[in-house]
Design a protein around this motif. Structure first.
Motif, mmCIF file in Angstrom:
data_model
loop_
_atom_site.group_PDB
_atom_site.id
_atom_site.type_symbol
_atom_site.label_atom_id
_atom_site.label_comp_id
_atom_site.label_asym_id
_atom_site.label_seq_id
_atom_site.Cartn_x
_atom_site.Cartn_y
_atom_site.Cartn_z
ATOM 1 N N VAL A 77 0.789 -1.221 -0.010
ATOM 2 C CA VAL A 77 0.068 -0.119 0.076
ATOM 3 C C VAL A 77 0.812 1.202 0.099
ATOM 4 O O VAL A 77 2.042 1.433 0.968
ATOM 5 C CB VAL A 77 -1.022 -0.045 1.275
ATOM 6 C CG1 VAL A 77 -1.931 1.164 1.207
ATOM 7 C CG2 VAL A 77 -1.715 -1.367 1.505
ATOM 8 N N GLU A 78 0.488 2.147 -0.833
ATOM 9 C CA GLU A 78 1.599 3.362 -1.032
ATOM 10 C C GLU A 78 0.381 4.421 -0.707
ATOM 11 O O GLU A 78 -0.616 4.765 -1.719
ATOM 12 C CB GLU A 78 1.915 3.589 -2.611
ATOM 13 C CG GLU A 78 3.325 2.617 -2.741
ATOM 14 C CD GLU A 78 3.996 2.777 -3.959
ATOM 15 O OE1 GLU A 78 3.518 3.700 -4.854
ATOM 16 O OE2 GLU A 78 5.115 2.069 -4.272
ATOM 17 N N ILE A 79 0.877 5.352 0.394
ATOM 18 C CA ILE A 79 -0.164 6.392 0.610
ATOM 19 C C ILE A 79 0.418 7.669 0.069
ATOM 20 O O ILE A 79 1.817 7.984 0.370
ATOM 21 C CB ILE A 79 -0.362 6.546 2.128
ATOM 22 C CG1 ILE A 79 -1.072 5.377 2.698
ATOM 23 C CG2 ILE A 79 -0.959 8.047 2.294
ATOM 24 C CD1 ILE A 79 -1.416 5.377 4.053
ATOM 25 N N GLU A 80 -0.151 8.211 -1.016
ATOM 26 C CA GLU A 80 0.656 9.493 -1.481
ATOM 27 C C GLU A 80 -0.008 10.694 -0.953
ATOM 28 O O GLU A 80 0.788 11.676 -0.773
ATOM 29 C CB GLU A 80 0.090 9.487 -3.191
ATOM 30 C CG GLU A 80 0.393 8.481 -3.828
ATOM 31 C CD GLU A 80 -0.161 8.032 -5.252
ATOM 32 O OE1 GLU A 80 -1.112 8.920 -5.613
ATOM 33 O OE2 GLU A 80 0.275 7.083 -5.787
ATOM 34 N N GLU A 81 -1.229 10.861 -0.445
ATOM 35 C CA GLU A 81 -1.573 12.224 0.313
ATOM 36 C C GLU A 81 -2.643 12.011 1.337
ATOM 37 O O GLU A 81 -3.403 10.977 1.175
ATOM 38 C CB GLU A 81 -1.988 12.961 -0.803
ATOM 39 C CG GLU A 81 -2.461 14.477 -0.387
ATOM 40 C CD GLU A 81 -3.262 15.201 -1.516
ATOM 41 O OE1 GLU A 81 -3.330 16.401 -1.424
ATOM 42 O OE2 GLU A 81 -3.631 14.687 -2.522
ATOM 43 N N VAL A 82 -2.318 12.888 2.292
ATOM 44 C CA VAL A 82 -3.427 12.866 3.364
ATOM 45 C C VAL A 82 -3.795 14.281 3.725
ATOM 46 O O VAL A 82 -2.903 15.033 3.866
ATOM 47 C CB VAL A 82 -2.733 12.463 4.735
ATOM 48 C CG1 VAL A 82 -3.722 12.584 5.987
ATOM 49 C CG2 VAL A 82 -2.175 10.993 4.639
ATOM 50 N N ALA A 83 -5.021 14.463 3.318
ATOM 51 C CA ALA A 83 -5.621 15.809 3.495
ATOM 52 C C ALA A 83 -6.829 16.119 4.424
ATOM 53 O O ALA A 83 -7.451 15.152 4.316
ATOM 54 C CB ALA A 83 -6.238 16.104 1.824
ATOM 55 N N ALA A 84 -6.649 17.219 4.832
ATOM 56 C CA ALA A 84 -7.766 17.342 6.076
ATOM 57 C C ALA A 84 -9.117 17.745 5.396
ATOM 58 O O ALA A 84 -9.130 18.215 4.403
ATOM 59 C CB ALA A 84 -7.170 18.537 7.109
#
Length: 57
Positions: free
Chosen positions: A50-57
């Motif tokens: 699993v590759e997480i590219e972005e975490v946005a609020a």
């Protein structure tokens, strides 16, 4: 708790597939951990798949 949108991709039988999930978490790191745990339990994937590219609020 805040609402975070986590996007990235995961390894499937047909290659890499994109995903975008919303989750309630205390901060970005907790959101990442919840998503990785969710993919592990529901799709039987390891964290390296699993590759997480972005975490946005």
């Amino acid at each position: 708790m805040s609402q975070f949108t986590v996007s990235g991709r995961f390894q499937s039988r047909d290659g890499w597939e994109d995903f975008e999930k919303s989750i309630d978490a205390e901060n970005e790191n907790v959101a990442r951990e919840h998503i990785l745990a969710q993919f592990g339990s529901q799709h039987n994937l390891k964290r390296t798949q699993v590759e997480i590219e972005e975490v946005a609020a």
